[in-house]
Design an enzyme around this catalytic site. Sequence first.
Site, short mmCIF file in Angstrom:
data_model
loop_
_atom_site.label_atom_id
_atom_site.label_comp_id
_atom_site.label_asym_id
_atom_site.label_seq_id
_atom_site.Cartn_x
_atom_site.Cartn_y
_atom_site.Cartn_z
N GLU B 50 60.64 -28.55 -6.58
CA GLU B 50 60.82 -29.24 -5.29
C GLU B 50 62.14 -30.02 -5.23
O GLU B 50 62.74 -30.15 -4.17
CB GLU B 50 59.65 -30.18 -5.01
CG GLU B 50 58.35 -29.45 -4.66
CD GLU B 50 57.52 -29.09 -5.87
OE1 GLU B 50 58.00 -29.22 -7.02
OE2 GLU B 50 56.36 -28.66 -5.68
N PHE B 112 42.44 -35.02 -5.46
CA PHE B 112 43.31 -34.14 -6.23
C PHE B 112 44.66 -33.99 -5.52
O PHE B 112 44.71 -33.74 -4.33
CB PHE B 112 42.65 -32.77 -6.40
CG PHE B 112 43.52 -31.77 -7.11
CD1 PHE B 112 43.88 -31.97 -8.44
CD2 PHE B 112 44.00 -30.65 -6.44
CE1 PHE B 112 44.71 -31.06 -9.09
CE2 PHE B 112 44.83 -29.74 -7.09
CZ PHE B 112 45.18 -29.95 -8.42
N GLN B 113 45.73 -34.15 -6.28
CA GLN B 113 47.10 -34.06 -5.76
C GLN B 113 47.35 -35.03 -4.60
O GLN B 113 48.07 -34.71 -3.66
CB GLN B 113 47.47 -32.62 -5.38
CG GLN B 113 47.56 -31.73 -6.62
CD GLN B 113 48.25 -30.40 -6.35
OE1 GLN B 113 48.17 -29.86 -5.26
NE2 GLN B 113 48.90 -29.86 -7.37
N LYS B 162 46.30 -32.02 5.38
CA LYS B 162 45.97 -30.60 5.45
C LYS B 162 45.13 -30.27 6.68
O LYS B 162 45.37 -29.26 7.35
CB LYS B 162 45.22 -30.20 4.17
CG LYS B 162 44.94 -28.71 4.09
CD LYS B 162 44.36 -28.32 2.75
CE LYS B 162 44.23 -26.81 2.66
NZ LYS B 162 43.74 -26.37 1.34
N MET B 477 80.37 -38.36 -19.63
CA MET B 477 80.64 -39.69 -19.08
C MET B 477 79.92 -40.76 -19.90
O MET B 477 80.45 -41.86 -20.10
CB MET B 477 80.23 -39.74 -17.61
CG MET B 477 80.74 -40.97 -16.88
SD MET B 477 82.55 -41.11 -16.92
CE MET B 477 83.00 -40.28 -15.39
#
Lengths: 164, 564
Positions: B50, B112-113, B162, B477
């Site tokens: 993502e 969940f999630q 959803k 760096m």
Amino acid sequence: MRHVISILLENESGALSRVAGLFSARAYNIESLSVAPTVDPSVSRMTLVTRGDDHIIEQIIKQLNKLVSVVKLQELTPVEHIEREMVLIKAEVNDKTRDHVRMMTDIFKASILSVSPTHFVIEMTGERRKSQEFIDALAPAVVVEIVRSGSQGMSLSDKPLRSN
Amino acid sequence: MELTGAQIFIESLKKEGVTHLFGYPGGAVLYIYDAIYQQDAIQHILARHEQGAVHAAEGYAKANNKPGVAIVTSGPGATNAVTGIADAYMDSVPLVVFTGQVPRELIGNDAFQEVDTVGITRPCTKHNFLVENIEDLASTIKKAFYIATTGRPGPVVIDIPKDVSNEKTEFVYPETVKMRSYKPSIKGNPRQIKSAVDAMLAARKPIFYTGGGVILSQAADELTELVRRTGFPITQTLMGLGGFPMSDPQSLAMLGMHGTYEANMAMHKSDLVIAIGSRFDDRVTGNVEKFCPDAKIIHVDIDPSSISKNVKVDVPIVGQVKPVLAAILAELDQRDAIFPAGNIENWWKQINEWRKTDCLNFDNPGDVIKPQYVLQKLHEITAGDAYVTSDVGQHQMWAAQYYNFDKPNRWINSGGLGTMGFGLPAAMGVQLAYPESTVACVTGEASIQMCIQELATCKQYKLPIKVVLLNNGYMGMVRQWQEFFYEGRYSMSYFDSLPDFVMLAESFGHVGMMIDQHTDVESALKEAFDRKDDLVFMDFRTDPEENVYPMIPAGGGQSEMILV
């Protein structure tokens, strides 16, 4: 320096946390904050008390204005305004202190809301300084609990702070 | 006609003219993915992470001046997207990011999630929404695009439960949007514009200091006209490079921590700084106490909170760069204003003295590949006309110093957040926006590994990006700072194991090249850029301990540069 800011914001879930989150993310301090819906139910009004030098206050005002949920705001400190705070005080009293507490309540134009054999619950509305003086004046009665509303502010201008 | 939330999503994007959607599916967005499957107006680009999807949307937006659009699922989909969203917030990239959310009845149940996406993204978005009713979906999308693309652009997140994506309602897409709480100002205050012109006409040691706002406002033409008309020197920030041609004699190149000696000295000694779409970032100012001690400051910015935030401004102009510059030019026309060269003759003499330092010169003995040399050759071989994305670190600074951007939108990097892993997915977005153009991703062996999985996306969509890896074996760096400020204790900045990047590129189906001889650099670049249809991954083994110069150490003033 102490600053009082009135904020009109969209009355929607999360709007308060946008303001509170801005203050924590940018390390500004909040001395008190109170918020409730206005006559127009789509708008909430918040009174926020903060501290900072002119540069910080300028940034706070700009950052608040940048929040999409903020409709309008007004800094009260530079204009004529009144400020009030409501305090509820629970004091433990006995035969020696009961009359003293009643007397102080009268002098400060506070009111006793509830009485039990051992405790009073007192309401006091006024400027912040006055409510602190009242609390100090209650001694030798023991104050066991305090809740403050935080400051509410309003400018004395005839022009109202409105969302439109 | 009644449509489902998922169909409304598609139809709304079509109304917004969206052609590319970057994303990754998951449980909470399955209805939406089902709707994506059943249409072909919008191409969905399947990233491999993502973060990559959001960076790709950023690259697309930065090159294209159109909003980037991404979609991810709830929970880990949303949290993985946060780095990209925060990156877009810091660099003012217009994005609309859709996140799936668990069904409304489960919100707050540790489902969940489930994560509090609106809560997590609140401090790193311009605004965000949770769509609680299907009736609000279309108008929320309209508002999101409006907020993302107007004023100071930025990312907007829309969290869609959803069940909302499966509910039905009449689809009506609002023609216009009006928000009482959001009214960005466009035009500058005419009185301030007059004051700015007065100050410019009176200046004897003026300098333009311009930034990303010029690019975002598509104001390169106006800026170029104004700079040429005044004859003043100009320096540009990391985000502003290309807003004015860097090969022009009036350009002093980049300023700031790794800016040129002449740019920083000219800022330090100037009597008038004309800041346009730049925000006095700490990497530009160095120690603000020592910043431009003698200068009056004009600041043009769309964001009032950027003005006088870090540095006190004398002439503030709140407005979009393009119309403000047009107004300044109009004011000059109206006054028949001329800027006599004599006014700034001594100033240019002084600047040209500083220029003799030749601070970007570097030893190039030929026994080792110098990273600066690779970038000079990259410029030559691409005729300075490539879209160049970069990751974050030494290679980024060298690209900014040595590629010499002459056009806007050609330099695409992560400036504010400094996100390693940005370069490759951003290059995908650029290549999709401009399929026929040359796109190079300048990177380091540390940064590239942070989003290396996107090589698979490049294969799937046949994106012929040229990856220019400056491989010095170190997190360069970090190592440079450890050398300068931590007595050479290279704590965790060296990789004892690195992949064979040639084999790695080949395993994804691309062309890999390893170059470890100075004399092969030019021919390798030529060969790679001649392969128009292939992604070519060039692993240049560069001088391991080369440093980026000049450098203003953190806390130092502009004039306190380390030159070599």
